[in-house]
Design a protein around this motif. Structure first.
Motif, PDB file in Angstrom:
ATOM      1  N   PHE A 121      16.700   3.112 -12.029  1.00  0.00           N
ATOM      2  CA  PHE A 121      17.145   4.236 -11.200  1.00  0.00           C
ATOM      3  C   PHE A 121      15.977   5.078 -10.685  1.00  0.00           C
ATOM      4  O   PHE A 121      16.174   6.001  -9.910  1.00  0.00           O
ATOM      5  N   GLN A 122      14.778   4.773 -11.146  1.00  0.00           N
ATOM      6  CA  GLN A 122      13.625   5.594 -10.794  1.00  0.00           C
ATOM      7  C   GLN A 122      12.821   4.976  -9.652  1.00  0.00           C
ATOM      8  O   GLN A 122      13.106   3.862  -9.204  1.00  0.00           O
ATOM      9  N   LEU A 123      11.838   5.717  -9.181  1.00  0.00           N
ATOM     10  CA  LEU A 123      11.010   5.280  -8.068  1.00  0.00           C
ATOM     11  C   LEU A 123      10.417   3.911  -8.348  1.00  0.00           C
ATOM     12  O   LEU A 123       9.798   3.699  -9.390  1.00  0.00           O
ATOM     13  N   PRO A 124      10.582   2.945  -7.436  1.00  0.00           N
ATOM     14  CA  PRO A 124      10.010   1.617  -7.656  1.00  0.00           C
ATOM     15  C   PRO A 124       8.486   1.675  -7.781  1.00  0.00           C
ATOM     16  O   PRO A 124       7.835   2.608  -7.311  1.00  0.00           O
ATOM     17  N   SER A 125       7.925   0.647  -8.402  1.00  0.00           N
ATOM     18  CA  SER A 125       6.474   0.613  -8.592  1.00  0.00           C
ATOM     19  C   SER A 125       5.732   0.568  -7.266  1.00  0.00           C
ATOM     20  O   SER A 125       4.649   1.135  -7.130  1.00  0.00           O
ATOM     21  N   PHE A 126       6.306  -0.131  -6.275  1.00  0.00           N
ATOM     22  CA  PHE A 126       5.660  -0.242  -4.962  1.00  0.00           C
ATOM     23  C   PHE A 126       6.652   0.154  -3.876  1.00  0.00           C
ATOM     24  O   PHE A 126       7.789  -0.333  -3.862  1.00  0.00           O
ATOM     25  N   VAL A 127       6.216   1.026  -2.983  1.00  0.00           N
ATOM     26  CA  VAL A 127       7.028   1.451  -1.851  1.00  0.00           C
ATOM     27  C   VAL A 127       6.234   1.215  -0.576  1.00  0.00           C
ATOM     28  O   VAL A 127       5.066   1.595  -0.473  1.00  0.00           O
ATOM     29  N   LEU A 128       6.870   0.569   0.410  1.00  0.00           N
ATOM     30  CA  LEU A 128       6.266   0.383   1.729  1.00  0.00           C
ATOM     31  C   LEU A 128       7.032   1.255   2.709  1.00  0.00           C
ATOM     32  O   LEU A 128       8.222   1.034   2.956  1.00  0.00           O
ATOM     33  N   TRP A 170       3.862  12.901  -9.323  1.00  0.00           N
ATOM     34  CA  TRP A 170       2.478  13.210  -8.924  1.00  0.00           C
ATOM     35  C   TRP A 170       1.482  12.761  -9.983  1.00  0.00           C
ATOM     36  O   TRP A 170       0.335  12.446  -9.678  1.00  0.00           O
ATOM     37  N   ASP A 171       1.915  12.695 -11.235  1.00  0.00           N
ATOM     38  CA  ASP A 171       1.005  12.311 -12.319  1.00  0.00           C
ATOM     39  C   ASP A 171       0.550  10.857 -12.215  1.00  0.00           C
ATOM     40  O   ASP A 171      -0.547  10.525 -12.676  1.00  0.00           O
ATOM     41  N   ASP A 172       1.393   9.988 -11.651  1.00  0.00           N
ATOM     42  CA  ASP A 172       1.066   8.555 -11.714  1.00  0.00           C
ATOM     43  C   ASP A 172       1.369   7.825 -10.406  1.00  0.00           C
ATOM     44  O   ASP A 172       1.745   6.649 -10.416  1.00  0.00           O
ATOM     45  N   THR A 173       1.213   8.525  -9.282  1.00  0.00           N
ATOM     46  CA  THR A 173       1.455   7.914  -7.976  1.00  0.00           C
ATOM     47  C   THR A 173       0.217   8.031  -7.095  1.00  0.00           C
ATOM     48  O   THR A 173      -0.414   9.091  -7.038  1.00  0.00           O
ATOM     49  N   ALA A 174      -0.121   6.948  -6.423  1.00  0.00           N
ATOM     50  CA  ALA A 174      -1.174   6.953  -5.401  1.00  0.00           C
ATOM     51  C   ALA A 174      -0.535   6.602  -4.067  1.00  0.00           C
ATOM     52  O   ALA A 174       0.322   5.715  -3.996  1.00  0.00           O
ATOM     53  N   THR A 195      -8.040   5.167  11.024  1.00  0.00           N
ATOM     54  CA  THR A 195      -7.808   6.215  10.047  1.00  0.00           C
ATOM     55  C   THR A 195      -7.268   5.644   8.737  1.00  0.00           C
ATOM     56  O   THR A 195      -6.435   4.746   8.749  1.00  0.00           O
ATOM     57  N   ALA A 196      -7.758   6.165   7.621  1.00  0.00           N
ATOM     58  CA  ALA A 196      -7.236   5.764   6.312  1.00  0.00           C
ATOM     59  C   ALA A 196      -7.311   6.954   5.364  1.00  0.00           C
ATOM     60  O   ALA A 196      -8.281   7.717   5.391  1.00  0.00           O
ATOM     61  N   PHE A 197      -6.283   7.110   4.548  1.00  0.00           N
ATOM     62  CA  PHE A 197      -6.253   8.160   3.538  1.00  0.00           C
ATOM     63  C   PHE A 197      -5.870   7.557   2.193  1.00  0.00           C
ATOM     64  O   PHE A 197      -5.050   6.645   2.132  1.00  0.00           O
ATOM     65  N   VAL A 198      -6.475   8.065   1.138  1.00  0.00           N
ATOM     66  CA  VAL A 198      -6.072   7.716  -0.225  1.00  0.00           C
ATOM     67  C   VAL A 198      -5.762   9.035  -0.923  1.00  0.00           C
ATOM     68  O   VAL A 198      -6.638   9.883  -1.074  1.00  0.00           O
ATOM     69  N   ILE A 199      -4.515   9.195  -1.333  1.00  0.00           N
ATOM     70  CA  ILE A 199      -4.019  10.482  -1.818  1.00  0.00           C
ATOM     71  C   ILE A 199      -3.535  10.325  -3.252  1.00  0.00           C
ATOM     72  O   ILE A 199      -2.709   9.469  -3.547  1.00  0.00           O
ATOM     73  N   SER A 200      -4.053  11.153  -4.146  1.00  0.00           N
ATOM     74  CA  SER A 200      -3.563  11.150  -5.523  1.00  0.00           C
ATOM     75  C   SER A 200      -4.041  12.408  -6.230  1.00  0.00           C
ATOM     76  O   SER A 200      -4.883  13.153  -5.727  1.00  0.00           O
ATOM     77  N   LYS A 201      -3.504  12.599  -7.416  1.00  0.00           N
ATOM     78  CA  LYS A 201      -3.910  13.720  -8.270  1.00  0.00           C
ATOM     79  C   LYS A 201      -5.355  13.569  -8.717  1.00  0.00           C
ATOM     80  O   LYS A 201      -5.996  14.536  -9.148  1.00  0.00           O
ATOM     81  N   TYR A 202      -5.920  12.373  -8.584  1.00  0.00           N
ATOM     82  CA  TYR A 202      -7.248  12.063  -9.118  1.00  0.00           C
ATOM     83  C   TYR A 202      -8.309  11.931  -8.026  1.00  0.00           C
ATOM     84  O   TYR A 202      -9.385  11.389  -8.267  1.00  0.00           O
ATOM     85  N   SER A 203      -8.004  12.447  -6.836  1.00  0.00           N
ATOM     86  CA  SER A 203      -9.012  12.456  -5.779  1.00  0.00           C
ATOM     87  C   SER A 203     -10.189  13.321  -6.193  1.00  0.00           C
ATOM     88  O   SER A 203     -10.017  14.365  -6.816  1.00  0.00           O
ATOM     89  N   HIS A 224      -6.705  -4.759  -2.424  1.00  0.00           N
ATOM     90  CA  HIS A 224      -7.186  -5.088  -3.767  1.00  0.00           C
ATOM     91  C   HIS A 224      -7.033  -3.885  -4.697  1.00  0.00           C
ATOM     92  O   HIS A 224      -6.676  -4.033  -5.878  1.00  0.00           O
ATOM     93  N   THR A 225      -7.288  -2.691  -4.188  1.00  0.00           N
ATOM     94  CA  THR A 225      -7.127  -1.485  -5.007  1.00  0.00           C
ATOM     95  C   THR A 225      -5.675  -1.313  -5.436  1.00  0.00           C
ATOM     96  O   THR A 225      -5.394  -1.008  -6.608  1.00  0.00           O
ATOM     97  N   MET A 226      -4.734  -1.521  -4.513  1.00  0.00           N
ATOM     98  CA  MET A 226      -3.319  -1.421  -4.858  1.00  0.00           C
ATOM     99  C   MET A 226      -2.919  -2.486  -5.872  1.00  0.00           C
ATOM    100  O   MET A 226      -2.152  -2.217  -6.803  1.00  0.00           O
ATOM    101  N   GLU A 227      -3.449  -3.689  -5.705  1.00  0.00           N
ATOM    102  CA  GLU A 227      -3.149  -4.757  -6.660  1.00  0.00           C
ATOM    103  C   GLU A 227      -3.594  -4.378  -8.067  1.00  0.00           C
ATOM    104  O   GLU A 227      -2.853  -4.586  -9.046  1.00  0.00           O
ATOM    105  N   MET A 228      -4.784  -3.803  -8.182  1.00  0.00           N
ATOM    106  CA  MET A 228      -5.285  -3.425  -9.511  1.00  0.00           C
ATOM    107  C   MET A 228      -4.434  -2.318 -10.123  1.00  0.00           C
ATOM    108  O   MET A 228      -4.124  -2.351 -11.319  1.00  0.00           O
ATOM    109  N   LEU A 229      -4.041  -1.336  -9.305  1.00  0.00           N
ATOM    110  CA  LEU A 229      -3.213  -0.246  -9.827  1.00  0.00           C
ATOM    111  C   LEU A 229      -1.848  -0.765 -10.290  1.00  0.00           C
ATOM    112  O   LEU A 229      -1.263  -0.235 -11.240  1.00  0.00           O
ATOM    113  N   LEU A 230      -1.351  -1.800  -9.636  1.00  0.00           N
ATOM    114  CA  LEU A 230      -0.045  -2.362  -9.987  1.00  0.00           C
ATOM    115  C   LEU A 230      -0.132  -3.443 -11.063  1.00  0.00           C
ATOM    116  O   LEU A 230       0.894  -3.948 -11.521  1.00  0.00           O
ATOM    117  N   GLY A 231      -1.360  -3.819 -11.437  1.00  0.00           N
ATOM    118  CA  GLY A 231      -1.522  -4.876 -12.425  1.00  0.00           C
ATOM    119  C   GLY A 231      -1.245  -6.258 -11.877  1.00  0.00           C
ATOM    120  O   GLY A 231      -0.851  -7.163 -12.627  1.00  0.00           O
TER     121      GLY A 231
END
Length: 327
Positions: A121-128, A170-174, A195-203, A224-231
């Motif tokens: 019921f929660q936010l999926p791991s990957f959203v397009l 916000w704690d665990d989303t990029a 243009t490209a943006f990378v947005i997270s609590k850890y910027s 590749h960065t998204m793949e690593m974050l998703l395992g």
């Protein structure tokens, strides 16, 4: 891996378009017309229940906003993983309405997380998420100005980041933001830049000193960065050898919440339409905006340049990274 798609790799049945009958010989109706009691929204018309401000449910847009019926995925793997109320490419359909629909679902994910409901019921791991209106529709009369389309797109993205940053996610989303393509437009460094943006609590940046990345990155680095974050493992050697954007997550994790900038809504910019005498209006009216990039990039660039810069000469595009080629 859970995933959800909004607007990408889907086909919407746009009610104001002419569609082929199911039986061309007999002219048999397709049956889908019943899904379209209205073909478009005019200013002041009641909005569909899933979009718009609940306190002001009438359309504020001064052009005819097309409505859609059925939305179908173009990929079998998207069955049961796409939002049937989220349409595909159409620059006459405001990104504000797309953001409304996404935020409807996101608010349900937030409630599920706050209530400690199961992961299904929660936010999926990957959203397009697809927000296409900064593509613009040129300067076609009585349709959104290019500046209005860009402002609409900016605010829609800002509202999404606003909602995510004000939630427990916000704690665990990029959030990774890419322009569809650079349209091969003029650029003082290289016409292939985008243009490209990378947005997270850890910027690593801050409101006072935003972080601007100067390393050379491509879309493959972002994948590749998204793949690593998703395992997930790399798909091939290209993404396997592309350096990840690790530096963009090197902050202490104290990025404050984001507040969307509503100035271009309040001053009415996102509602402005092209006048008949707008630069390139006749050329734009002959362009094909039925799908992304059907209108030739070089012609559209010239129209957009004149609309923004007037008679100031348009500079030649530079191609320092990759050779130039074609429209």
């Amino acid at each position: 891996m859970s995933y959800r798609d909004y607007g990408e790799f889907v086909n919407a049945w746009w009610c104001n378009e002419k569609h082929k009958a199911a039986n061309p010989k007999e002219g048999t109706p397709s049956g889908k017309e019943a899904m379209c009691p209205r073909t478009e929204l005019h200013q002041g018309d009641t909005l569909p229940p899933n979009v718009g401000d609940p306190h002001a449910s009438s359309s504020p847009f001064p052009w005819a906003v097309p409505l859609f019926g059925e939305v179908k995925p173009t990929k079998a793997v998207l069955r049961d993983h796409f939002d049937p109320l989220y349409p595909d490419f159409n620059t006459e359909y405001p990104d504000q309405l797309r953001a409304d629909e996404f935020l409807n679902e996101f608010s349900a994910y937030v409630r599920a997380r706050d209530a400690h409901e199961g992961p299904e019921f929660q936010l999926p791991s990957f959203v397009l998420l697809y927000l296409p209106d900064d593509h613009t529709g040129g300067t076609r009369p009585n349709l959104p100005r290019p500046a209005a389309s860009v402002a609409d797109n900016d605010l829609a993205l800002g509202r999404v980041v606003d909602a995510v940053s004000h939630s427990a996610y916000w704690d665990d989303t990029a959030i990774f933001v890419l322009e569809d393509d650079a349209q091969d437009g003029a650029d003082h460094v290289d016409a292939h830049r985008s243009t490209a943006f990378v947005i997270s609590k850890y910027s690593p940046g801050s409101a006072a000193q935003p972080n601007v990345e100067h390393r050379f990155y491509t879309t493959v680095n972002m994948i590749h960065t998204m793949e690593m974050l998703l395992g997930l493992p790399p798909m091939n050697q290209n993404d396997a050898y592309a350096p990840v954007m690790a530096q963009l997550f090197s902050g202490p994790g104290d990025q404050p919440v984001y507040k969307a900038d509503y100035r271009n809504l309040k001053n009415g910019l996102i509602y402005e339409i092209n006048k008949r005498e707008a630069p390139g209006a006749k050329v734009s009216s002959r362009m094909d905006f039925s799908r992304p990039d059907a209108a030739g990039a070089s012609r559209l660039n010239q129209v957009l340049w004149r609309d923004r810069m007037g008679s100031y000469p348009m500079p030649a595009a530079k191609h320092n990274v990759f050779p130039a080629g074609g429209d």
